[in-house]
Design a protein around this motif. Structure first.
Motif, PDB file in Angstrom:
ATOM      1  N   PHE A   1       0.834  -1.197   0.002  1.00  0.00           N
ATOM      2  CA  PHE A   1       0.124  -0.079   0.073  1.00  0.00           C
ATOM      3  C   PHE A   1       0.656   1.175   0.157  1.00  0.00           C
ATOM      4  O   PHE A   1       0.370   2.335  -0.684  1.00  0.00           O
ATOM      5  CB  PHE A   1      -0.890  -0.008   1.213  1.00  0.00           C
ATOM      6  N   ILE A   2       2.152   1.269   0.964  1.00  0.00           N
ATOM      7  CA  ILE A   2       2.929   2.405   0.867  1.00  0.00           C
ATOM      8  C   ILE A   2       3.435   2.695  -0.529  1.00  0.00           C
ATOM      9  O   ILE A   2       3.494   3.878  -1.319  1.00  0.00           O
ATOM     10  CB  ILE A   2       4.067   2.082   1.645  1.00  0.00           C
ATOM     11  N   ILE A   3       3.820   1.559  -1.459  1.00  0.00           N
ATOM     12  CA  ILE A   3       4.370   1.783  -2.742  1.00  0.00           C
ATOM     13  C   ILE A   3       3.167   2.410  -3.613  1.00  0.00           C
ATOM     14  O   ILE A   3       3.460   3.058  -4.568  1.00  0.00           O
ATOM     15  CB  ILE A   3       4.895   0.350  -3.315  1.00  0.00           C
TER      16      ILE A   3
ATOM     17  N   LEU B   1       3.353   5.716  -5.877  1.00  0.00           N
ATOM     18  CA  LEU B   1       3.142   5.755  -7.392  1.00  0.00           C
ATOM     19  C   LEU B   1       1.814   6.663  -7.769  1.00  0.00           C
ATOM     20  O   LEU B   1       2.125   7.145  -8.828  1.00  0.00           O
ATOM     21  CB  LEU B   1       3.153   4.249  -7.838  1.00  0.00           C
ATOM     22  N   VAL B   2       0.725   6.390  -6.966  1.00  0.00           N
ATOM     23  CA  VAL B   2      -0.296   7.276  -7.399  1.00  0.00           C
ATOM     24  C   VAL B   2      -0.134   8.642  -7.466  1.00  0.00           C
ATOM     25  O   VAL B   2      -0.544   9.628  -8.153  1.00  0.00           O
ATOM     26  CB  VAL B   2      -1.565   6.750  -6.342  1.00  0.00           C
ATOM     27  N   LEU B   3       0.554   9.083  -6.403  1.00  0.00           N
ATOM     28  CA  LEU B   3       0.927  10.632  -6.101  1.00  0.00           C
ATOM     29  C   LEU B   3       1.886  10.908  -7.267  1.00  0.00           C
ATOM     30  O   LEU B   3       1.601  11.986  -7.769  1.00  0.00           O
ATOM     31  CB  LEU B   3       1.579  10.902  -4.595  1.00  0.00           C
ATOM     32  N   TRP B   4       2.907  10.258  -7.426  1.00  0.00           N
ATOM     33  CA  TRP B   4       3.741  10.464  -8.641  1.00  0.00           C
ATOM     34  C   TRP B   4       3.017  10.504  -9.724  1.00  0.00           C
ATOM     35  O   TRP B   4       3.580  11.387 -10.748  1.00  0.00           O
ATOM     36  CB  TRP B   4       4.900   9.177  -8.538  1.00  0.00           C
ATOM     37  N   ALA B   5       2.048   9.466 -10.359  1.00  0.00           N
ATOM     38  CA  ALA B   5       1.426   9.636 -11.625  1.00  0.00           C
ATOM     39  C   ALA B   5       0.569  11.212 -11.527  1.00  0.00           C
ATOM     40  O   ALA B   5       0.544  11.642 -12.698  1.00  0.00           O
ATOM     41  CB  ALA B   5       0.692   8.454 -11.800  1.00  0.00           C
ATOM     42  N   LYS B   6      -0.007  11.250 -10.604  1.00  0.00           N
ATOM     43  CA  LYS B   6      -0.904  12.332 -10.668  1.00  0.00           C
ATOM     44  C   LYS B   6      -0.257  13.862 -10.371  1.00  0.00           C
ATOM     45  O   LYS B   6      -0.734  14.877 -11.079  1.00  0.00           O
ATOM     46  CB  LYS B   6      -1.957  12.571  -9.300  1.00  0.00           C
TER      47      LYS B   6
ATOM     48  N   GLY C   1       0.637   4.345 -16.369  1.00  0.00           N
ATOM     49  CA  GLY C   1       1.351   3.237 -17.153  1.00  0.00           C
ATOM     50  C   GLY C   1       2.302   2.557 -16.387  1.00  0.00           C
ATOM     51  O   GLY C   1       2.490   1.478 -16.086  1.00  0.00           O
ATOM     52  N   TRP C   2       3.322   3.730 -16.243  1.00  0.00           N
ATOM     53  CA  TRP C   2       4.680   3.647 -15.397  1.00  0.00           C
ATOM     54  C   TRP C   2       4.317   3.133 -14.080  1.00  0.00           C
ATOM     55  O   TRP C   2       5.267   2.454 -13.271  1.00  0.00           O
ATOM     56  CB  TRP C   2       5.392   4.823 -15.606  1.00  0.00           C
ATOM     57  N   SER C   3       3.170   3.647 -13.587  1.00  0.00           N
ATOM     58  CA  SER C   3       2.944   3.208 -12.318  1.00  0.00           C
ATOM     59  C   SER C   3       2.743   1.806 -12.181  1.00  0.00           C
ATOM     60  O   SER C   3       3.156   1.142 -11.180  1.00  0.00           O
ATOM     61  CB  SER C   3       1.717   3.998 -11.454  1.00  0.00           C
ATOM     62  N   ILE C   4       2.006   1.292 -12.753  1.00  0.00           N
ATOM     63  CA  ILE C   4       1.714  -0.260 -13.026  1.00  0.00           C
ATOM     64  C   ILE C   4       2.809  -1.064 -13.131  1.00  0.00           C
ATOM     65  O   ILE C   4       3.014  -1.844 -12.414  1.00  0.00           O
ATOM     66  CB  ILE C   4       0.502  -0.547 -14.026  1.00  0.00           C
ATOM     67  N   THR C   5       3.642  -0.470 -13.938  1.00  0.00           N
ATOM     68  CA  THR C   5       5.071  -1.369 -14.235  1.00  0.00           C
ATOM     69  C   THR C   5       6.000  -1.326 -12.943  1.00  0.00           C
ATOM     70  O   THR C   5       6.491  -2.162 -12.543  1.00  0.00           O
ATOM     71  CB  THR C   5       5.741  -0.832 -15.407  1.00  0.00           C
ATOM     72  N   SER C   6       5.903   0.030 -12.570  1.00  0.00           N
ATOM     73  CA  SER C   6       6.885   0.193 -11.239  1.00  0.00           C
ATOM     74  C   SER C   6       6.439  -0.559 -10.149  1.00  0.00           C
ATOM     75  O   SER C   6       7.240  -1.045  -9.342  1.00  0.00           O
ATOM     76  CB  SER C   6       6.623   1.650 -10.837  1.00  0.00           C
TER      77      SER C   6
ATOM     78  N   PHE D   1      17.203   1.248 -13.726  1.00  0.00           N
ATOM     79  CA  PHE D   1      15.776   1.475 -12.916  1.00  0.00           C
ATOM     80  C   PHE D   1      15.087   0.470 -12.375  1.00  0.00           C
ATOM     81  O   PHE D   1      14.721   0.576 -11.267  1.00  0.00           O
ATOM     82  CB  PHE D   1      15.265   2.529 -13.880  1.00  0.00           C
ATOM     83  N   GLY D   2      14.949  -0.434 -13.116  1.00  0.00           N
ATOM     84  CA  GLY D   2      14.224  -1.744 -12.613  1.00  0.00           C
ATOM     85  C   GLY D   2      14.853  -2.520 -11.515  1.00  0.00           C
ATOM     86  O   GLY D   2      14.258  -2.873 -10.513  1.00  0.00           O
ATOM     87  N   LEU D   3      16.045  -2.656 -11.605  1.00  0.00           N
ATOM     88  CA  LEU D   3      17.044  -3.163 -10.503  1.00  0.00           C
ATOM     89  C   LEU D   3      16.897  -2.446  -9.291  1.00  0.00           C
ATOM     90  O   LEU D   3      16.925  -3.185  -8.032  1.00  0.00           O
ATOM     91  CB  LEU D   3      18.211  -3.416 -11.011  1.00  0.00           C
ATOM     92  N   VAL D   4      16.906  -1.326  -9.364  1.00  0.00           N
ATOM     93  CA  VAL D   4      17.045  -0.177  -8.222  1.00  0.00           C
ATOM     94  C   VAL D   4      15.504  -0.435  -7.622  1.00  0.00           C
ATOM     95  O   VAL D   4      15.420  -0.723  -6.272  1.00  0.00           O
ATOM     96  CB  VAL D   4      17.241   1.300  -8.400  1.00  0.00           C
ATOM     97  N   LEU D   5      14.443  -0.477  -8.190  1.00  0.00           N
ATOM     98  CA  LEU D   5      12.985  -0.789  -7.884  1.00  0.00           C
ATOM     99  C   LEU D   5      13.110  -1.984  -6.932  1.00  0.00           C
ATOM    100  O   LEU D   5      12.487  -2.103  -6.005  1.00  0.00           O
ATOM    101  CB  LEU D   5      11.926  -0.485  -8.834  1.00  0.00           C
ATOM    102  N   LYS D   6      13.535  -3.051  -7.612  1.00  0.00           N
ATOM    103  CA  LYS D   6      13.515  -4.363  -7.218  1.00  0.00           C
ATOM    104  C   LYS D   6      14.261  -4.582  -5.825  1.00  0.00           C
ATOM    105  O   LYS D   6      13.465  -5.060  -4.915  1.00  0.00           O
ATOM    106  CB  LYS D   6      13.902  -5.210  -8.090  1.00  0.00           C
ATOM    107  N   PHE D   7      15.459  -4.182  -5.905  1.00  0.00           N
ATOM    108  CA  PHE D   7      16.444  -4.801  -4.722  1.00  0.00           C
ATOM    109  C   PHE D   7      16.562  -3.294  -3.747  1.00  0.00           C
ATOM    110  O   PHE D   7      17.201  -3.908  -2.621  1.00  0.00           O
ATOM    111  CB  PHE D   7      17.775  -4.742  -5.535  1.00  0.00           C
TER     112      PHE D   7
END
Length: 380
Positions: A80-82, A86-91, A99-104, A298-304
């Motif tokens: 829920f934190i994530i 992501l919603v605040l970032w998208a808005k 779209g990027w929020s879903i992927t992130s 970018f993907g690896l930073v989000l993941k790890f």
């Protein structure tokens, strides 16, 4: 403590996945066994047959009455934190998009816990680690179902918004022009529809389409989504599996062997065929790293980093301590879920990023997880 034997067990669990990946890649790129026009059909086989049956078999055999609900609560809060971030970032961010929020979200939260997580956590924390990582996998099935809902909602919105496009002299033109949406070469043709905000893309195709206000009303849009979900076997795999888990453990029932055999014969191919499909996808791209170096990092930073950080915050908030806290953080750093790629490919939302995250994430995960383990050993 982790020894070389434990590392070897993890490698043994991971190597067969890359074998399936290379078989898929070679069948298109080298041996020309599978024509390019048939490649999408293989991904649909995985998405609509092997994955739903795999989900059902996995969830049907857990005992929901013995789960660590404090651990599950921390896992849920972290997601829920994530979602909130992501919603605040998208808005509110000019660079943000739904779209990027879903992927992130997929990159931050969805893990390949059974293949990598189980052997690693078993080596680190024994049966306690295995039990908790399996519980997180069960909860992840529920989140994958919610992800499926979001993807169907996105697809329904796109289809409704593009309904007024007409063809004139071989060119796409709108019935009324007021919004520009940049398309994607993926399955659905468009990246996102949210009032003109989401203008990123994975291709350079630009289409002028009708006013975004011509999208179906919200009620009609939800009806379309529920119809799509009702026709998608992935929706049933999760619900029926968890329902059977509650019923069977409450009244000590066993699944008829003929039913279990019919399900397992397909579900056992789930992970292998998913990696095979990913290999096919790689073969169709111009580059092995289809999304580029910057997006890979970018993907690896989000993941790890982002995922484990959110988990650490939520664990501390609910009061988890000791080995349970350590397992929770480490399992959040387990590499990318293969199912997330299958969904991304089917719904045409950044499959090149998810495939790269899976492939390179598993390679990077071994030293990263060991580093997390060593650091967390200083916490008492």
């Amino acid at each position: 403590m982790i020894g070389w034997e434990d590392v070897y067990k993890v490698v043994v669990a991971m190597v067969p996945l890359y074998v399936a990946l290379m078989l898929g890649y070679g069948s298109v790129k080298w041996w020309r066994i599978i024509p390019r026009e048939q490649c999408d059909a293989i991904n649909r086989l995985v998405c609509y047959f092997t994955m739903p049956l795999f989900t059902f078999e996995f969830t049907a055999h857990i005992d929901p009455f013995k789960m660590n609900f404090l651990f599950i609560g921390a896992d849920t809060i972290s997601k829920f934190i994530i979602v909130l971030v992501l919603v605040l970032w998208a808005k509110f961010s000019s660079k943000g998009s739904y779209g990027w929020s879903i992927t992130s979200f997929s990159l931050c939260t969805l893990t390949n816990a059974l293949v990598v997580g189980v052997p690693m956590l078993k080596a680190m924390y024994g049966p306690t680690g295995v039990d908790l990582v399996v519980q997180s996998s069960v909860v992840q099935v529920i989140w994958l179902s919610l992800l499926l809902f979001v993807l169907e909602f996105r697809r329904a919105g796109i289809e409704g918004a593009t309904a007024n496009i007409i063809v004139d002299d071989g060119a796409l033109k709108p019935k009324a022009t007021s919004a520009t949406i940049i398309g994607s070469n993926n399955n659905n043709g468009f990246d996102d529809v949210n009032g003109g905000k989401d203008l990123e893309a994975t291709s350079t195709t630009t289409l002028e389409i009708g006013d975004v206000g011509t999208r179906p009303p919200f009620r009609k849009l939800m009806k379309l989504v529920w119809i799509k979900l009702a026709m998608n076997p992935n929706s049933y795999g999760c619900v029926i599996g968890i329902s059977w888990a509650f019923i069977s453990n409450r009244w000590n029932l066993e699944m008829p062997s003929i039913v279990e055999g019919s399900i397992s014969i397909m579900s056992k191919t789930g992970t292998g065929t998913a990696m095979f499909s990913m290999g096919i996808f790689m073969a169709l791209q111009e580059k092995v790293i289809a999304c580029g170096t910057s997006m890979t990092v970018f993907g690896l930073v989000l993941k790890f980093i982002a995922g484990p950080a959110a988990m650490a915050i939520s664990c501390i908030a609910v009061g988890l301590r000791g080995d349970v806290l350590k397992v929770a953080i480490i399992q959040a750093a387990v590499p990318q879920s293969i199912t997330s790629f299958i969904f991304a490919k089917e719904y045409g939302l950044h499959p090149e990023i998810l495939s790269t995250a899976v492939i390179f994430g598993m390679i990077v995960s071994l030293p990263v997880l060991i580093a997390y383990y060593a650091i967390l050993e200083f916490i008492h």
